[in-house]
Design a protein around this motif. Sequence first.
Motif, PDB file in Angstrom:
ATOM      1  N   CYS A 224     -44.257 108.967 169.755  1.00 15.30           N
ATOM      2  CA  CYS A 224     -45.162 108.385 168.745  1.00 15.30           C
ATOM      3  C   CYS A 224     -44.336 107.935 167.549  1.00 15.30           C
ATOM      4  N   THR A 225     -44.770 108.220 166.331  1.00 15.26           N
ATOM      5  CA  THR A 225     -43.983 107.884 165.144  1.00 15.26           C
ATOM      6  C   THR A 225     -42.916 108.951 164.966  1.00 15.26           C
ATOM      7  N   TYR A 226     -41.672 108.526 164.705  1.00 19.02           N
ATOM      8  CA  TYR A 226     -40.584 109.492 164.508  1.00 19.02           C
ATOM      9  C   TYR A 226     -39.577 108.967 163.514  1.00 19.02           C
ATOM     10  N   ILE A 227     -38.784 109.899 162.968  1.00 17.23           N
ATOM     11  CA  ILE A 227     -37.683 109.519 162.097  1.00 17.23           C
ATOM     12  C   ILE A 227     -36.420 110.266 162.527  1.00 17.23           C
ATOM     13  N   TYR A 228     -35.295 109.587 162.409  1.00 16.78           N
ATOM     14  CA  TYR A 228     -33.973 110.200 162.462  1.00 16.78           C
ATOM     15  C   TYR A 228     -33.465 110.196 161.034  1.00 16.78           C
ATOM     16  N   TYR A 229     -32.814 111.281 160.626  1.00 18.26           N
ATOM     17  CA  TYR A 229     -32.285 111.340 159.273  1.00 18.26           C
ATOM     18  C   TYR A 229     -31.042 112.213 159.232  1.00 18.26           C
ATOM     19  N   GLY A 230     -30.269 112.077 158.180  1.00 16.78           N
ATOM     20  CA  GLY A 230     -29.108 112.931 157.987  1.00 16.78           C
ATOM     21  C   GLY A 230     -27.941 112.187 157.409  1.00 16.78           C
ATOM     22  N   GLY A 231     -26.825 112.891 157.367  1.00 10.91           N
ATOM     23  CA  GLY A 231     -25.595 112.310 156.851  1.00 10.91           C
ATOM     24  C   GLY A 231     -24.627 113.399 156.439  1.00 10.91           C
TER      25      GLY A 231
ATOM     26  N   HIS B 130     -24.852 114.296 160.959  1.00 10.54           N
ATOM     27  CA  HIS B 130     -24.691 112.991 161.609  1.00 10.54           C
ATOM     28  C   HIS B 130     -25.721 112.013 161.050  1.00 10.54           C
ATOM     29  N   PHE B 131     -25.347 110.737 161.042  1.00 11.85           N
ATOM     30  CA  PHE B 131     -26.232 109.699 160.522  1.00 11.85           C
ATOM     31  C   PHE B 131     -27.295 109.316 161.551  1.00 11.85           C
ATOM     32  N   PRO B 132     -28.430 108.787 161.094  1.00  8.97           N
ATOM     33  CA  PRO B 132     -29.543 108.453 161.986  1.00  8.97           C
ATOM     34  C   PRO B 132     -29.176 107.542 163.146  1.00  8.97           C
ATOM     35  N   GLU B 133     -28.300 106.568 162.895  1.00 10.93           N
ATOM     36  CA  GLU B 133     -27.950 105.621 163.957  1.00 10.93           C
ATOM     37  C   GLU B 133     -27.221 106.273 165.129  1.00 10.93           C
TER      38      GLU B 133
ATOM     39  N   ALA C 101     -28.143 113.217 165.506  1.00  9.93           N
ATOM     40  CA  ALA C 101     -28.844 113.186 164.221  1.00  9.93           C
ATOM     41  C   ALA C 101     -30.057 114.120 164.239  1.00  9.93           C
ATOM     42  N   ALA C 102     -30.443 114.582 163.060  1.00 10.08           N
ATOM     43  CA  ALA C 102     -31.672 115.362 162.927  1.00 10.08           C
ATOM     44  C   ALA C 102     -32.868 114.427 163.114  1.00 10.08           C
ATOM     45  N   TYR C 103     -33.977 114.971 163.584  1.00 10.08           N
ATOM     46  CA  TYR C 103     -35.163 114.132 163.786  1.00 10.08           C
ATOM     47  C   TYR C 103     -36.441 114.921 163.608  1.00 10.08           C
TER      48      TYR C 103
ATOM     49  N   CYS D 229     -24.264 107.980 152.140  1.00  9.63           N
ATOM     50  CA  CYS D 229     -24.114 109.440 152.118  1.00  9.63           C
ATOM     51  C   CYS D 229     -25.115 110.099 153.066  1.00  9.63           C
ATOM     52  N   TYR D 230     -26.361 109.647 152.973  1.00  8.87           N
ATOM     53  CA  TYR D 230     -27.474 110.148 153.785  1.00  8.87           C
ATOM     54  C   TYR D 230     -28.391 108.963 154.060  1.00  8.87           C
ATOM     55  N   ASN D 231     -28.970 108.922 155.252  1.00  7.55           N
ATOM     56  CA  ASN D 231     -29.826 107.790 155.569  1.00  7.55           C
ATOM     57  C   ASN D 231     -30.991 108.232 156.440  1.00  7.55           C
ATOM     58  N   VAL D 232     -31.896 107.300 156.713  1.00  6.93           N
ATOM     59  CA  VAL D 232     -33.091 107.568 157.509  1.00  6.93           C
ATOM     60  C   VAL D 232     -33.468 106.306 158.278  1.00  6.93           C
TER      61      VAL D 232
END
Length: 133
Positions: free
Chosen positions: A118-125, A67-70, A76-78, A106-109
Motif C-alpha cells: 500500500c502506501t510506504y516510505i523508505y527513510y534514513g541516512g 542507509h539512504f532510502p534509495e 533502508a528503514a521503512y 544527511c538524511y532523506n525519505v
Amino acid sequence: MLNSPVTFGLKDPKDGNWWLEVDSYVLGYWPSSIFSFLADSASNIIWGGEVYTHDAGQTSTQMGSGHFPEEGLGRAAYIKNIQVIDSTNNIKSPNGVHLIAKQPNCYNVQSSNNSDWCTYIYYGGAGKNPNCP
C-alpha cells in the motif's frame, strides 16, 4: 523493527476514547478528556524518523539503519501499509503524502505505493558524511 500491522487512533464513537491496537491486541487508550484539537479529527499525521543534536553542526548519528532510502529493501528503514482512520472509523490510504527532508544529503525519505505494501516510505541516512555539511 516492528513488523506487526499497527492500528493507532481507533476512536470509540460512544465515549470518544482513542485506542491503540497492534495486530488484534489492544494495548491501551487515551481518554477523550485529554484531547482538545483531536476530539474529532487530526489535520496532520507524521511518520518517519528524527535525529537531534544540541550542537550547532550536523550530527554523525545515523537514522534508521544508516542507509539512504534509495538503497531500498534490506538496507533502508521503512514503514509500510500506512493507513489512516477517517471520522467514521474506516481505514483508508492517506491522501496528499508530503515528504520533508531538511538535509537530504544527511538524511532523506522516499514514498510510493503498490498492491503489496500500500502506501510506504523508505527513510534514513548516515548523518555527517562528505556530502553532508
